[in-house]
Design a protein around this motif. Structure first.
Motif, mmCIF file in Angstrom:
data_model
loop_
_atom_site.group_PDB
_atom_site.id
_atom_site.type_symbol
_atom_site.label_atom_id
_atom_site.label_comp_id
_atom_site.label_asym_id
_atom_site.label_seq_id
_atom_site.Cartn_x
_atom_site.Cartn_y
_atom_site.Cartn_z
ATOM 1 N N SER A 88 0.813 -1.212 0.000
ATOM 2 C CA SER A 88 0.000 0.000 0.000
ATOM 3 C C SER A 88 0.849 1.266 0.000
ATOM 4 C CB SER A 88 -0.949 0.011 1.202
ATOM 5 O OG SER A 88 -1.869 -1.048 1.114
ATOM 6 N N ILE A 317 -7.524 0.131 8.051
ATOM 7 C CA ILE A 317 -7.225 0.732 6.747
ATOM 8 C C ILE A 317 -8.470 0.766 5.871
ATOM 9 C CG2 ILE A 317 -5.892 0.444 4.614
ATOM 10 C CD1 ILE A 317 -3.648 -0.726 6.386
ATOM 11 N N THR A 321 -10.149 4.223 4.318
ATOM 12 C CA THR A 321 -10.176 4.467 2.873
ATOM 13 C C THR A 321 -11.582 4.364 2.285
ATOM 14 O OG1 THR A 321 -9.606 2.139 2.494
ATOM 15 C CG2 THR A 321 -7.794 3.719 2.547
ATOM 16 N N ASP A 328 -5.007 6.064 0.472
ATOM 17 C CA ASP A 328 -4.377 4.797 0.849
ATOM 18 C C ASP A 328 -3.087 5.012 1.630
ATOM 19 O OD1 ASP A 328 -6.323 3.283 -0.361
ATOM 20 O OD2 ASP A 328 -5.280 3.153 -2.274
ATOM 21 N N ALA A 331 -3.721 6.406 5.172
ATOM 22 C CA ALA A 331 -4.369 5.375 5.989
ATOM 23 C C ALA A 331 -3.357 4.351 6.484
ATOM 24 C CB ALA A 331 -5.466 4.682 5.179
ATOM 25 N N ASN A 332 -2.422 3.978 5.620
ATOM 26 C CA ASN A 332 -1.399 3.016 6.020
ATOM 27 C C ASN A 332 -0.396 3.618 6.988
ATOM 28 O OD1 ASN A 332 -1.281 0.182 4.582
ATOM 29 N ND2 ASN A 332 -2.242 1.599 3.163
ATOM 30 N N GLY A 335 -2.379 3.948 10.351
ATOM 31 C CA GLY A 335 -2.637 2.640 10.941
ATOM 32 C C GLY A 335 -1.380 1.963 11.424
#
Length: 460
Positions: A88, A317, A321, A328, A331-332, A335
């Motif tokens: 990702s 995630i 998203t 993306d 979010a990664n 997280g």
């Protein structure tokens, strides 16, 4: 006879799972199936507890079989975590989503995680003082003494690691080892490695566009496959929650919970206030907190029942998203960093409460402004270093208590209610990570407001 009763319990679990499957066929929403699984698991587990008790052969044997569904589901999620993070984040570079804002994104994500952890520590202090918690009143049994012996062996590791050494632990010397999750800091190390690969891709793109384009196509293909695997696993969520919460309800020590009831209540009051703080931050950013609660509940419910932030990462995630409109890459980042840095529940509320509880035992006034300010600063800084010593509430508490020269024995004295409180802490950790992702995405202009405003959870 006991074997027959175990098979009866297994049959009941399978029947309940069939009911959830029937709901899916009838196109009942994902959220409703998750909460149905939660409710059925609580009722079924408690019935087993009432009939047989915690340590009975039937209970132990039944839970052992239930774990195939519950623990098996968690392992499937953990299996996909590292590939998901790596693909990702590298994919975010190939799609040019992070290149302009990577420094700002990293600063905002880490800043929000540490800032909310400092506030969480203040809330934990207030709750401990408000409920008049006193660690001196706790007594140690056989299990507690055994736990304290373990902690004494580990506390040396905590005390001997300096902040620079903890930071060095975040840098991977063998990224392939970290992709297996072998180290406590593997998650952050994989983020670091993926970012370096992404930067390398940008350099190749400038000098050799043809090779860069080929690499980008490979990453896009891998991303599609990984996300398909994630989707397949997430569809099992209602069944996993059913089995996990049945185990919790069947094996919880309710007598110990009653004896330490005030601490449990104070902990959950603090955790609820931290969650409200997350909602207020979203409100200040002009985002509807009701949408956050409604669409984030399936993820937070799984975090609550499973007690694993890492296992929840694919759902964390997905929620950011698909349901909240976060890019993306962000979010990664949010997280992944949220697994080890600035955990609001484990590294914020919990160690702050324990420090307040044991301070009078060494002649420190927990109401002293200097003590409170020092404690909040230590908690915030130590929450960054938790990753270097294994992570989790226990190590966060060990670090804070050691730095503040407070007795660590209290950590072991709470072993009987640790699972119950850890459920709430994990949910708050995940909420903090999602909140930081949403706020960072909005601040950097990589936020889809129309996605956030949608009322329903995106089905998997």
């Amino acid at each position: 006879m006991n074997t027959f009763l175990i098979f009866v319990n297994i049959a009941v679990l399978l029947l309940l799972m069939f009911g959830l499957f029937f709901m899916q066929k009838k196109q009942v929403s994902f959220s409703k199936r998750v909460f149905t699984g939660l409710g059925l698991g609580i009722i079924f587990g408690y019935i087993i507890h009432v009939i047989y008790g915690t340590g009975h052969e039937v209970t132990v044997g039944s839970i052992d079989w239930f774990s195939i569904v519950g623990s098996g589901y968690v392992k499937l999620l953990q299996m996909i975590v590292m590939p998901l993070i790596f693909i990702s984040i590298v994919g975010a570079f190939t799609k040019l989503k992070l290149t302009k804002n990577i420094g700002k994104i990293s600063f905002l994500v880490i800043g929000l995680l540490l800032g909310t952890t400092a506030i969480s520590a203040a809330i934990g202090i207030g709750s401990a003082l408000g409920f008049g918690l006193d660690g001196v009143e706790l007594t140690a049994g056989e299990a507690e003494n055994a736990r304290n012996e373990q902690l004494q062996g580990r506390v040396g590791t905590v005390e001997n690691m300096t902040l620079p050494q903890q930071i060095l632990e975040l840098i991977p010397s063998n990224p392939f080892l970290d992709l297996t999750g072998a180290r406590a800091t593997s998650t952050i190390a994989v983020v670091f490695f993926a970012a370096i690969v992404g930067l390398g891709y940008l350099g190749v793109k400038r000098k050799d566009p043809e090779h860069a384009e080929f690499f980008a196509k490979i990453i896009d293909s891998l991303y599609s496959v990984i996300m398909r695997v994630v989707t397949l696993i997430l569809r099992l969520t209602p069944y996993g929650i059913l089995a996990i919460i049945a185990k919790v309800a069947a094996t919880s020590n309710y007598d110990a919970i009653m004896q330490l009831g005030t601490f449990v209540v104070a902990s959950y009051v603090a955790l609820i206030l931290v969650f409200i703080m997350h909602l207020l931050l979203l409100s200040f950013a002009k985002l509807n907190p009701v949408n956050y609660v409604k669409k984030g509940l399936p993820t937070l419910t799984f975090a609550f029942t499973s007690r694993t932030s890492a296992g929840t990462l694919p759902m964390t995630i997905k929620s950011q998203t698909k349901d909240f409109g976060v890019s993306d890459g962000i979010a990664n980042f949010a997280g992944s960093f949220g697994l080890s840095i600035g955990q609001n529940g484990c590294a914020g509320v919990y160690p702050a409460m324990l420090a307040v509880m044991v301070a009078p035992a060494v002649g420190i006034d927990p109401l002293s402004p200097s003590f409170i300010i020092s404690l909040i600063l230590v908690v915030a800084i130590s929450s960054f270093g938790v990753a270097g010593v294994g992570g989790g509430a226990t190590f966060a508490a060990l670090i804070v208590l050691s730095v503040m020269d407070l007795p660590i024995a209290i950590v072991g004295l709470l072993i009987s209610v640790e699972p119950l409180i850890d459920m709430g802490r994990t949910a708050v950790n995940v909420s903090g990570a999602m909140t930081s992702g949403i706020l960072t995405s909005k601040a950097t202009g990589e936020f889809e407001n129309e996605v956030y405003q949608q009322k329903n959870v995106v089905e998997v």
